[in-house]
Design a protein around this motif. Structure first.
Motif, short mmCIF file in Angstrom:
data_model
loop_
_atom_site.label_atom_id
_atom_site.label_comp_id
_atom_site.label_asym_id
_atom_site.label_seq_id
_atom_site.Cartn_x
_atom_site.Cartn_y
_atom_site.Cartn_z
N ILE A 13 -17.80 -31.74 -118.36
CA ILE A 13 -18.94 -32.02 -117.49
C ILE A 13 -18.81 -33.43 -116.89
O ILE A 13 -19.09 -33.63 -115.70
N GLY A 14 -18.37 -34.37 -117.69
CA GLY A 14 -18.19 -35.74 -117.18
C GLY A 14 -17.16 -35.81 -116.07
O GLY A 14 -17.41 -36.40 -115.01
N PHE A 15 -16.00 -35.18 -116.30
CA PHE A 15 -14.96 -35.18 -115.27
C PHE A 15 -15.39 -34.40 -114.03
O PHE A 15 -15.15 -34.81 -112.90
N GLY A 16 -16.05 -33.26 -114.24
CA GLY A 16 -16.51 -32.45 -113.12
C GLY A 16 -17.56 -33.17 -112.29
O GLY A 16 -17.54 -33.12 -111.05
N SER A 17 -18.47 -33.86 -112.97
CA SER A 17 -19.50 -34.63 -112.26
C SER A 17 -18.87 -35.75 -111.45
O SER A 17 -19.24 -35.97 -110.29
N PHE A 18 -17.91 -36.43 -112.06
CA PHE A 18 -17.22 -37.51 -111.35
C PHE A 18 -16.49 -36.96 -110.12
O PHE A 18 -16.58 -37.53 -109.03
N ALA A 19 -15.80 -35.83 -110.29
CA ALA A 19 -15.07 -35.23 -109.17
C ALA A 19 -16.03 -34.85 -108.05
O ALA A 19 -15.75 -35.10 -106.87
N TYR A 20 -17.19 -34.28 -108.42
CA TYR A 20 -18.15 -33.88 -107.39
C TYR A 20 -18.72 -35.10 -106.67
O TYR A 20 -18.90 -35.08 -105.45
N LEU A 21 -18.96 -36.16 -107.41
CA LEU A 21 -19.43 -37.39 -106.76
C LEU A 21 -18.39 -37.93 -105.78
O LEU A 21 -18.72 -38.41 -104.70
N MET A 22 -17.12 -37.83 -106.13
CA MET A 22 -16.04 -38.26 -105.23
C MET A 22 -15.99 -37.37 -103.98
O MET A 22 -15.79 -37.85 -102.87
N VAL A 23 -16.20 -36.06 -104.19
CA VAL A 23 -16.23 -35.13 -103.06
C VAL A 23 -17.36 -35.51 -102.11
O VAL A 23 -17.19 -35.51 -100.88
N LEU A 24 -18.51 -35.87 -102.66
CA LEU A 24 -19.64 -36.28 -101.83
C LEU A 24 -19.39 -37.64 -101.19
O LEU A 24 -19.69 -37.85 -100.00
N LEU A 25 -18.85 -38.57 -101.96
CA LEU A 25 -18.60 -39.92 -101.46
C LEU A 25 -17.66 -39.92 -100.26
O LEU A 25 -17.90 -40.60 -99.26
N PHE A 26 -16.59 -39.14 -100.36
CA PHE A 26 -15.60 -39.11 -99.29
C PHE A 26 -15.88 -38.02 -98.25
O PHE A 26 -15.02 -37.70 -97.43
N LYS A 27 -17.10 -37.47 -98.30
CA LYS A 27 -17.57 -36.49 -97.32
C LYS A 27 -16.64 -35.29 -97.18
O LYS A 27 -16.42 -34.78 -96.08
N ILE A 28 -16.09 -34.86 -98.32
CA ILE A 28 -15.26 -33.66 -98.32
C ILE A 28 -16.15 -32.44 -98.19
O ILE A 28 -15.83 -31.48 -97.49
N GLN A 29 -17.30 -32.49 -98.87
CA GLN A 29 -18.31 -31.44 -98.70
C GLN A 29 -19.18 -31.87 -97.53
O GLN A 29 -19.85 -32.89 -97.60
N THR A 30 -19.16 -31.10 -96.47
CA THR A 30 -19.88 -31.49 -95.26
C THR A 30 -21.31 -30.96 -95.21
O THR A 30 -22.07 -31.34 -94.34
N THR A 31 -21.65 -30.10 -96.16
CA THR A 31 -23.01 -29.57 -96.21
C THR A 31 -23.84 -30.36 -97.22
O THR A 31 -23.29 -31.06 -98.08
#
Length: 130
Positions: A13-31
């Motif tokens: 969960i810690g690694f997944g949360s971090f990865a998702y925050l990086m996805v959001l930070l770098f605007k990989i998820q556009t929605t």
């Protein structure tokens, strides 16, 4: 065994949360993030944490464990991405491999620090016994 399962789930969960925050930070998820996105990331992260239990198997060599972990992680990530209707572009592979290497580096540093801590405790105990 329950302690190891719990620890792996928390780490996942810690690694997944971090990865998702990086996805959001770098605007990989556009929605805009939704509850569905977040829950699917959590479930995927728990799954990856559980797959990590493969490293407890002493009958497989490390390279086989790593390959199985990589494949299992990839499957969980791809399923989660399809569930969320996210696009699997060419950048996906670069990001996936990069994050996988970063997480392995972090895990290696954590293991090294744990071993150093145990060695220090053993050394102190030996000194106190003399």
């Amino acid at each position: 065994m329950f302690k190891k399962v719990g620890r792996n789930i928390i780490n996942g969960i810690g690694f997944g949360s971090f990865a998702y925050l990086m996805v959001l930070l770098f605007k990989i998820q556009t929605t805009i993030p939704t509850t569905r996105n977040i829950l699917s990331i959590l479930i995927m992260s728990v799954g990856i944490g559980l797959i990590s239990l493969i490293f407890e198997n002493e009958t497989l060599v490390f390279l086989a464990q790593l390959a199985l972990h990589l494949i299992g992680t990839l499957i969980l990530v791809v399923v989660m991405m399809f569930y969320n209707s996210w696009v699997l572009g060419s950048s996906f592979w670069i990001i996936f491999i990069l994050l996988y290497v970063v997480f392995w580096t972090i895990s290696g540093i954590q293991r090294y620090m744990q071993v150093e801590k145990m060695n220090t405790a053993i050394s102190r105990r030996r000194k106190n016994m003399k």
